[in-house]
Design a protein around this motif. Structure first.
Motif, PDB file in Angstrom:
ATOM      1  N   TYR A 235       7.042 -55.142  -1.695  1.00  0.00           N
ATOM      2  CA  TYR A 235       7.251 -54.354  -0.475  1.00  0.00           C
ATOM      3  C   TYR A 235       6.538 -53.002  -0.594  1.00  0.00           C
ATOM      4  CZ  TYR A 235       9.834 -51.704   3.093  1.00  0.00           C
ATOM      5  OH  TYR A 235      10.185 -50.917   4.160  1.00  0.00           O
ATOM      6  N   GLU A 236       6.757 -52.327  -1.719  1.00  0.00           N
ATOM      7  CA  GLU A 236       6.118 -51.023  -1.914  1.00  0.00           C
ATOM      8  C   GLU A 236       4.606 -51.148  -1.956  1.00  0.00           C
ATOM      9  OE1 GLU A 236       5.786 -47.405  -5.153  1.00  0.00           O
ATOM     10  OE2 GLU A 236       7.674 -48.510  -5.054  1.00  0.00           O
TER      11      GLU A 236
ATOM     12  N   HIS B  62       9.611 -49.417 -11.693  1.00  0.00           N
ATOM     13  CA  HIS B  62      10.894 -50.066 -11.433  1.00  0.00           C
ATOM     14  C   HIS B  62      11.600 -50.483 -12.725  1.00  0.00           C
ATOM     15  CE1 HIS B  62      11.250 -50.419  -7.023  1.00  0.00           C
ATOM     16  NE2 HIS B  62       9.930 -50.309  -7.059  1.00  0.00           N
TER      17      HIS B  62
ATOM     18  N   PHE C  44      18.203 -57.414   2.522  1.00  0.00           N
ATOM     19  CA  PHE C  44      17.187 -56.393   2.757  1.00  0.00           C
ATOM     20  C   PHE C  44      16.631 -56.360   4.175  1.00  0.00           C
ATOM     21  CE2 PHE C  44      16.901 -57.268  -1.828  1.00  0.00           C
ATOM     22  CZ  PHE C  44      17.057 -55.986  -2.332  1.00  0.00           C
TER      23      PHE C  44
ATOM     24  N   GLN D 204      11.079 -55.805  -4.112  1.00  0.00           N
ATOM     25  CA  GLN D 204      10.943 -54.353  -3.979  1.00  0.00           C
ATOM     26  C   GLN D 204       9.544 -53.886  -4.383  1.00  0.00           C
ATOM     27  OE1 GLN D 204      14.435 -52.148  -5.531  1.00  0.00           O
ATOM     28  NE2 GLN D 204      15.425 -54.162  -5.548  1.00  0.00           N
TER      29      GLN D 204
ATOM     30  N   SER E  93      14.862 -59.940  -6.356  1.00  0.00           N
ATOM     31  CA  SER E  93      15.059 -58.661  -5.674  1.00  0.00           C
ATOM     32  C   SER E  93      14.101 -57.604  -6.223  1.00  0.00           C
ATOM     33  CB  SER E  93      16.517 -58.207  -5.841  1.00  0.00           C
ATOM     34  OG  SER E  93      16.706 -56.934  -5.315  1.00  0.00           O
TER      35      SER E  93
END
Length: 147
Positions: free
Chosen positions: A16-17, A32, A113, A13, A9
Motif C-alpha cells: 500500500y505504501e 516495518h 483495512f 501495508q 497484513s
C-alpha cells in the motif's frame, strides 16, 4: 488474528505504501520490521508476497481490470487493489495457497483495512479471477524452481 493473516497484513501495508508513495519496497519492508513482531517464517512469507507481487503489479493489474470493467483500475481503492493483487499472486501465480483460502484471507483483510463495500468487491473480482487460475498461471510461466 491468525499468524499468516498478520504476515499478509504486513505485506499489504508495505505494498500500500509503495503504491501510494513510490518508495522502494525493500526500504519500506525494513522500516516495518522495526515495529513488527513476527516469527522468521512469517516474515519470510511477507517478504515473498511483497517481492512476488511488486515486480509484476502491472501484469496483475491487467487481469484485474478485465474482471472489474465497471471500475477503472485507477479508481479502485488502493487498499482493495493491493489485496486483490496479493490474493491473485498467491493462488494463480505462485500457487502457494488454495483458492478458497486466498479469497477468504483477502476478504478478511478487506474487512480490516478497506471500506464497507471492500469485502464484497474483493470477493466478486477474485471469484471471477479464480475461474481463470490456470490461464493466469500459464501467462506468468513456470517458476524457476518448478521447471
Amino acid at each position: 488474528m491468525k499468524s499468516r493473516t498478520k504476515a499478509r497484513s504486513l505485506a499489504l501495508q508495505v505494498l500500500y505504501e509503495v503504491d501510494l508513495s513510490g518508495h522502494m519496497p525493500g526500504e519500506v519492508f525494513e522500516e516495518h520490521l522495526n515495529t513488527t513482531h513476527l516469527e522468521d517464517e512469517l516474515l519470510e512469507f511477507s517478504r515473498q508476497l511483497i517481492f512476488g507481487v511488486y515486480p509484476i503489479m502491472q501484469a496483475l493489474d491487467s487481469f484485474i481490470a478485465q474482471h472489474a470493467p465497471e471500475w477503472p483500475l485507477d479508481q479502485v481503492a488502493v487498499i482493495d487493489r493491493n489485496i486483490i493483487r496479493m490474493a491473485l499472486w498467491e493462488f494463480a501465480v505462485e500457487g502457494c495457497t488454495p483458492i478458497k483460502v486466498a479469497i477468504n484471507e483477502a476478504i478478511e483483510l478487506a474487512k480490516m483495512f478497506g471500506s464497507d463495500s471492500s469485502p464484497r468487491f474483493v470477493n466478486g473480482v477474485l471469484g471471477s479471477l479464480a475461474a481463470r487460475q490456470n490461464e493466469i498461471n500459464v501467462a506468468f510461466g513456470p517458476k524457476p524452481d518448478k521447471q
